[in-house]
Design an enzyme around this catalytic site. Structure first.
Site, PDB file in Angstrom:
ATOM      1  N   ASP A  13       0.810  -1.225   0.000  1.00  0.00           N
ATOM      2  CA  ASP A  13       0.000   0.000   0.000  1.00  0.00           C
ATOM      3  C   ASP A  13       0.840   1.271   0.000  1.00  0.00           C
ATOM      4  O   ASP A  13       0.427   2.298   0.529  1.00  0.00           O
ATOM      5  CB  ASP A  13      -0.970   0.027   1.206  1.00  0.00           C
ATOM      6  CG  ASP A  13      -1.767  -1.248   1.314  1.00  0.00           C
ATOM      7  OD1 ASP A  13      -2.222  -1.726   0.268  1.00  0.00           O
ATOM      8  OD2 ASP A  13      -1.920  -1.774   2.430  1.00  0.00           O
ATOM      9  N   LYS A  16       2.312   2.232  -5.126  1.00  0.00           N
ATOM     10  CA  LYS A  16       3.074   1.782  -6.312  1.00  0.00           C
ATOM     11  C   LYS A  16       2.298   1.991  -7.607  1.00  0.00           C
ATOM     12  O   LYS A  16       2.871   2.371  -8.624  1.00  0.00           O
ATOM     13  CB  LYS A  16       3.412   0.287  -6.190  1.00  0.00           C
ATOM     14  CG  LYS A  16       4.335  -0.047  -5.058  1.00  0.00           C
ATOM     15  CD  LYS A  16       4.528  -1.545  -4.929  1.00  0.00           C
ATOM     16  CE  LYS A  16       3.311  -2.283  -4.441  1.00  0.00           C
ATOM     17  NZ  LYS A  16       2.891  -2.016  -3.070  1.00  0.00           N
ATOM     18  N   GLY A  40      -4.046  -4.248  -4.423  1.00  0.00           N
ATOM     19  CA  GLY A  40      -5.059  -3.256  -4.762  1.00  0.00           C
ATOM     20  C   GLY A  40      -4.358  -1.975  -5.146  1.00  0.00           C
ATOM     21  O   GLY A  40      -3.815  -1.293  -4.296  1.00  0.00           O
ATOM     22  N   HIS A  41      -4.302  -1.683  -6.434  1.00  0.00           N
ATOM     23  CA  HIS A  41      -3.606  -0.488  -6.891  1.00  0.00           C
ATOM     24  C   HIS A  41      -4.628   0.569  -7.298  1.00  0.00           C
ATOM     25  O   HIS A  41      -5.422   0.359  -8.215  1.00  0.00           O
ATOM     26  CB  HIS A  41      -2.658  -0.834  -8.050  1.00  0.00           C
ATOM     27  CG  HIS A  41      -1.519  -1.701  -7.608  1.00  0.00           C
ATOM     28  ND1 HIS A  41      -0.719  -2.411  -8.460  1.00  0.00           N
ATOM     29  CD2 HIS A  41      -1.027  -1.951  -6.379  1.00  0.00           C
ATOM     30  CE1 HIS A  41       0.206  -3.073  -7.771  1.00  0.00           C
ATOM     31  NE2 HIS A  41       0.028  -2.806  -6.499  1.00  0.00           N
ATOM     32  N   GLN A 225       2.360  -5.774  -3.113  1.00  0.00           N
ATOM     33  CA  GLN A 225       2.700  -5.848  -1.689  1.00  0.00           C
ATOM     34  C   GLN A 225       4.042  -5.129  -1.432  1.00  0.00           C
ATOM     35  O   GLN A 225       4.372  -4.209  -2.150  1.00  0.00           O
ATOM     36  CB  GLN A 225       2.732  -7.303  -1.188  1.00  0.00           C
ATOM     37  CG  GLN A 225       1.357  -7.973  -1.160  1.00  0.00           C
ATOM     38  CD  GLN A 225       0.963  -8.640  -2.459  1.00  0.00           C
ATOM     39  OE1 GLN A 225       1.776  -9.265  -3.109  1.00  0.00           O
ATOM     40  NE2 GLN A 225      -0.279  -8.501  -2.860  1.00  0.00           N
TER      41      GLN A 225
HETATM   42  P1  IMP Z   1      -2.597 -12.830   1.524  1.00  0.00           P
HETATM   43  O1  IMP Z   1      -1.649 -12.202   0.578  1.00  0.00           O
HETATM   44  O2  IMP Z   1      -4.039 -12.602   1.166  1.00  0.00           O
HETATM   45  O3  IMP Z   1      -2.281 -14.278   1.783  1.00  0.00           O
HETATM   46  O4  IMP Z   1      -2.413 -12.102   2.957  1.00  0.00           O
HETATM   47  C1  IMP Z   1      -1.240 -12.241   3.719  1.00  0.00           C
HETATM   48  C2  IMP Z   1      -0.867 -10.929   4.385  1.00  0.00           C
HETATM   49  O5  IMP Z   1      -0.449 -10.007   3.379  1.00  0.00           O
HETATM   50  C3  IMP Z   1      -2.010 -10.236   5.135  1.00  0.00           C
HETATM   51  O6  IMP Z   1      -1.481  -9.549   6.256  1.00  0.00           O
HETATM   52  C4  IMP Z   1      -2.522  -9.241   4.121  1.00  0.00           C
HETATM   53  O7  IMP Z   1      -3.190  -8.161   4.726  1.00  0.00           O
HETATM   54  C5  IMP Z   1      -1.228  -8.821   3.475  1.00  0.00           C
HETATM   55  N1  IMP Z   1      -1.402  -8.298   2.113  1.00  0.00           N
HETATM   56  C6  IMP Z   1      -1.598  -9.003   0.980  1.00  0.00           C
HETATM   57  N2  IMP Z   1      -1.704  -8.171  -0.075  1.00  0.00           N
HETATM   58  C7  IMP Z   1      -1.560  -6.926   0.394  1.00  0.00           C
HETATM   59  C8  IMP Z   1      -1.522  -5.626  -0.224  1.00  0.00           C
HETATM   60  O8  IMP Z   1      -1.649  -5.461  -1.445  1.00  0.00           O
HETATM   61  N3  IMP Z   1      -1.347  -4.572   0.615  1.00  0.00           N
HETATM   62  C9  IMP Z   1      -1.158  -4.717   1.950  1.00  0.00           C
HETATM   63  N4  IMP Z   1      -1.165  -5.901   2.559  1.00  0.00           N
HETATM   64  C10 IMP Z   1      -1.358  -6.985   1.796  1.00  0.00           C
END
Ligand code: IMP
Length: 426
Positions: A13, A16, A40-41, A225
């Site tokens: 977040d 990017k 989520g961009h 991420q």
């Molecule tokens: P997953 O990627 O859904 O398996 O989640 C694993 C961890 O990564 C969790 O803490 C999510 O909130 C975090 N996470 C996954 N994608 C994002 C992102 O795009 N932004 C922020 N946190 C993320």
């Protein structure tokens, strides 16, 4: 050499999408190399806001071609939804998007598996089935996107996955999810219905990109991420299931390390994280709550409130070093306007010693106390479209302090959501 990598240097977040959209003006290709629809961009262009989860942020530039590389995990239904939403707005997607045949598929079974394992609660995942899809890939029982090319592999892959999941579900005495009411045949039917739409998108994207490198075309590799969510280098187990750092570009696109020449690290002027896990510089609730509202820190994918904290230069140093960042972009600097006092964490106190680096392990992080420097804040707004020298002096000093402490250039700052809000650091 033609590959520029853009990666997040915190817990995701960092903004990017906006930076990639801006840089894509000078790129031929934008390629995602890891993650899936957990990303989520958010992009604001011409007064319109677009939230992309899978499709690379370069799609809003009509001359750019986009790739979802082999390292990405793809929910085909989400992908087609996103394509349709963009095309409804007049953005031509299907002619400019290619999807790796080797990328793995995220199926509804992966989402059901995720809730069965309770990872969604323990880790605070995005519930998009990302972890189970990567698990299946490594265990060599996954479904690659190339399965869509013929009916039989799609059917066999889904039957196999269903059988395994259903046995686990029965062993745990869990009810059948509503979405699974049509049984395995219902699920197969849903996949067969979208086959024809997906087939034209599937390609050997590695071959396409290797040719593009040979022709000297400019490729932007778009990370999702951030470094602290990397499955090896982040705050394990509170991480995502892919490699989020720059080294992952080579695996996730099939490009050699020698093709990469620039690594742009993105960090917010403060820190946020969603989900569970350690966060040494997290603000107290009384400060965090109004800050979150003002900064609009709610997840683009899940809508969850993000945890907010001060800028942590110990963890950012780690991210800069791990990624080999050649230049930083500091985003959301405008949000700090009016913050008094303004704090930066420059080191940790650990077992009675001052430390300036950390391995980001929760076992270590739970023992550290952040050491803060108070820095001068500013009240003046930081307007988009202005130049560096016109920004308030304390804001410039804040950015210089980051560059000095990390011994890394800060090339740009961003002071708002629009493309015009990027300011080159002088
Ligand atoms: P997953 O990627 O859904 O398996 O989640 C694993 C961890 O990564 C969790 O803490 C999510 O909130 C975090 N996470 C996954 N994608 C994002 C992102 O795009 N932004 C922020 N946190 C993320």
């Amino acid at each position: 050499m033609p590959v520029t990598v853009v990666v997040g240097c915190q817990w995701g977040d960092e903004g990017k999408g906006k930076i990639i959209d801006s840089m894509a003006g000078e790129a031929d290709w934008v390629a995602r190399f890891q993650g899936g629809a957990n990303a989520g961009h958010t992009l604001s262009v011409g007064g319109k806001t677009h939230v992309l989860h899978l499709i690379p942020s370069g799609i809003l530039r009509p001359d750019v071609r986009c790739i979802l590389g082999n390292g990405v995990v793809i929910d085909p239904f989400e992908l087609l939804k996103e394509v349709a939403a963009l095309e409804a707005e007049g953005i031509d997607v299907t002619k400019r998007l290619q999807v790796s045949r080797h990328a793995h598929c995220v199926t509804p079974i992966h989402r059901w598996e995720e809730s069965l394992s309770r990872a969604d609660e323990a880790i605070g995942t995005t519930r998009r089935g990302i972890g189970p899809s990567y698990e299946g890939k490594v265990a060599r029982r996954g479904l690659r996107m190339e399965a869509f090319l013929a009916e039989a592999p799609l059917r066999e892959g889904l039957e196999r996955a269903w059988e395994l999941w259903d046995a686990q579900r029965l062993a745990k005495g869990a009810p059948l999810p509503e979405e699974a009411a049509g049984g395995v045949e219902g699920l197969i039917r849903r996949f067969l219905e979208i086959r024809e739409q997906l087939i034209p998108l599937l390609e050997d994207t590695t071959g396409i990109l290797l040719d593009a490198v040979k022709r000297g075309e400019r490729i932007l590799a778009e990370g999702a991420q951030g470094a602290l969510l990397d499955v090896d280098h982040g705050t394990y187990p509170y991480v995502t299931s892919s490699h989020t750092i720059s080294g992952s570009v080579c695996i996730g696109l099939g490009l050699p390390p020698t093709s990469v020449d620039r690594i742009i690290g993105i960090a917010k002027a403060y820190t946020t994280r969603v989900g569970e896990g350690p966060f040494p510089t997290e603000m107290e609730a009384a400060t965090a709550e109004p800050f979150r509202r003002r900064a609009g820190e709610y997840g683009a994918t899940t809508g969850r409130p993000r945890r907010c904290g001060w800028l942590d230069l110990v963890l950012l140093r780690r991210a800069v070093e791990l990624n080999g960042v050649t230049g930083l972009v500091i985003t959301k600097l405008d949000i700090l306007q009016g913050m008094r006092p303004l704090k930066i964490c420059t080191s940790y106190q650990l077992n009675g010693r001052r430390v300036e680096r950390s391995d980001a392990s929760p076992m270590t992080l739970k023992k550290v106390q952040p050491v803060y420097e108070e820095v001068e804040g500013w009240n003046e707004p930081l307007p988009a479209g202005s130049d560096w020298t016109r920004l308030s002096r304390p804001a410039r000093m804040y950015v210089r302090r980051i560059a000095e402490t990390l011994d890394c250039r800060v090339d740009w700052v961003s002071v708002g959501p629009e493309r015009e809000s990027l300011i080159r650091v002088g």
